[in-house]
Scaffold this motif. Structure first.
Motif: not given
Length: 524
Positions: A210-219
């Motif tokens: 359930x733990x988030x280990x990273x976040x990215x935003x892209x197109x």
């Protein structure tokens, strides 16, 4: 004699009455002790931390006893607390620590606190914190490069971490894709996700349970279609590009097959054109130059994208020897191979002009060392002009001169997040202008070894450039016009980079102050 109607009390009896009255008035009345019917509400809430844990604290209630008082802490995604809280705790302290074991990373939360009933006093009122907080979380995702994204797919890279199990992609419209991550994927730290929609913004989150280990935003990139797209990817003739360029209309986008080599002799570009590898993963298309590109006429733009530029007998990549006025020239996501004895881009005709030269995400090396040519050169014998120069996220090494421009006034230079090494000898300059631009900025760059410290020059300027977050290694030594305003790195280029002689500029010194912020991002 008749008696009066007024009777006189004997004096001794009057004194006794007065004395009893005074004694009665001086006696203290018994007063009951005040007991509040409700616990006093805590007065403030403080939230500190925010990486993978936060501490929530508050002052004790005003009339709380020394022992026995408890508090209820509720944490909710709803600022009105009308929905079921995400977390509810009963504690006998005035602080509580919560982690991403119980809260989600990057989810906004609100908190409220009340003192619970004790003795005859009922619960206090709720104290609400109107300021939201969230856990920042960790980031194991690596930055996405342009080559990692196409119209319908993306390749993620991350630092292998225990328990990584899933990547969740959410499109701008709300559609969600859940992608399992196997142990093999996690060991490799790499996963391709396809069936995406072209020209769409996505948010990707990598999870361990359930733990988030990273976040990215892209197109994703827009699909390569349209009347102006010339698709050569099905052609196998290595001369097909040189045969096609003369007959296509201005404004064409020419798509080349990834992994294929195209042979090019000298060619004069006389129309607006983009030459690029088609979307896909794997090695880009290669241009094998036995001659060089030239340009002629008034052109809106020339763009080279996602290509390998190979020296196969050519002295230049582009040698503009005819009258030319180019609005924008872009070199994006390109690398060079082999040694070019002269310049990468040279203008030699009086009046030649590139209004904006834009270079981004490139690795360019081995230019002009023997022949004393600048990598970017507006010929000293004429009034050719790079009016604005913008260079970002790129690596340059093994060159004699970087930018040389004489006898003209130029508007601006911006060089940001670039790595330089094995440069400048035989009296060459990093940058040499006769008239310096009003806007001249070098930011987030690393300057490595100079080839000849006894005969290498920095920036020739009466005003000088503005430097921000730039670093110079100890073997970046100039005999004249040094680059000033940077930060000194005590080690050499070889101490800082993994293998600079072979073009590997990965940062190996973990203690380097600019490790996370300076130089070409691909090497961090």
């Amino acid at each position: 004699m008749k008696k009066s109607g007024i009777q006189h009390t004997p004096i001794p009896l009057l004194l006794i009455v007065i004395a009893l009255g005074l004694a009665s008035s001086c006696q203290k009345s018994l007063i009951n002790k005040f007991t509040s019917s409700r616990m006093f509400t805590p007065t403030t809430i403080k939230v500190s931390g925010g990486d993978t844990a936060v501490t929530i604290s508050w002052p004790a209630s005003l009339n709380a006893p020394v022992k026995g008082v408890t508090y209820t802490v509720e944490i909710s995604t709803d600022s009105t607390f009308q929905t079921t809280p995400a977390l509810s705790l009963k504690v006998d302290t005035i602080a509580v620590r919560v982690t991403d074991d119980t809260l989600q990373d990057r989810q906004p939360y609100f908190v409220r606190v009340k003192a619970n009933q004790t003795g005859d006093a009922s619960d206090s009122y709720w104290l609400k914190d109107t300021v939201r907080f969230s856990l920042v979380g960790v980031q194991i995702f690596h930055p996405l490069m342009s080559s990692d994204i196409i119209d319908n797919a993306v390749i993620f890279h991350w630092t292998t971490s225990p328990g990584v199990s899933e990547i969740i992609l959410t499109a701008a419209g709300g559609d969600t894709i859940q992608v399992p991550v196997t142990e093999a994927d996690n060991t490799a730290g790499k996963k391709m996700v396809d069936n995406l929609v072209g020209g769409t913004a996505y948010t990707a989150q990598i999870l361990s349970g359930r733990k988030s280990k990273g976040l990215l935003m892209f197109s994703t990139k827009s699909p390569q279609t349209g009347a102006n797209v010339i698709d050569l990817r099905e052609k196998t003739d290595p001369l097909v590009l040189s045969d096609t360029l003369p007959v296509i209309p201005s404004g064409s986008i020419v798509l080349l097959k990834r992994g294929m080599t195209y042979d090019m002799d000298s060619y004069v570009i006389d129309k607006t054109v983009t030459i690029m590898s088609g979307l896909g993963f794997g090695s880009p298309a290669a241009l094998s130059l036995s001659g060089n590109f030239d340009a002629s006429g008034d052109l809106d733009s020339i763009r080279f994208s996602d290509l390998t530029i190979v020296a196969n007998g050519s002295n230049y990549f582009m040698n503009i020897s005819k009258p030319a006025n180019i609005g924008k020239m872009s070199i994006v996501n390109c690398t060079t191979q082999g040694e070019f004895s002269n310049s990468f881009i040279r203008m030699k005709k009086a009046g030649d002009k590139i209004s904006l030269l834009y270079i981004d995400h490139c690795v360019i090396d081995s230019f002009g060392v023997g022949a004393k040519y600048a990598l970017l050169y507006a010929n000293a014998s004429s009034s050719a002009l790079f009016d604005r120069v913008e260079i970002r996220n790129s690596t340059f090494y093994y060159f004699y001169y970087f930018i040389r421009q004489d006898k003209v006034s130029t508007q601006s230079i911006l060089i940001d997040h670039c790595t330089f090494d094995n440069m400048i000898n035989q009296g060459g300059y990093f940058i040499k202008y006769s008239t310096y631009p009003p806007s001249f900025d070098l930011s987030n760059c690393i300057f490595g070894k100079t080839l000849d410290p006894t005969n290498a020059n920095g920036i020739e300027s009466s005003a000088g450039a503005t430097l921000f977050n730039c670093y110079l290694t100890s073997d970046c030594v100039f005999s004249g016009s040094p680059i000033t305003g940077g930060n000194a790195y005590s080690g050499t280029s070889a101490d800082l980079f993994t293998d600079p002689a072979k073009g590997d500029f990965n940062i190996k010194d973990g203690g380097f102050a600019g490790k996370g912020s300076a130089g070409d991002p691909r090497w961090r």
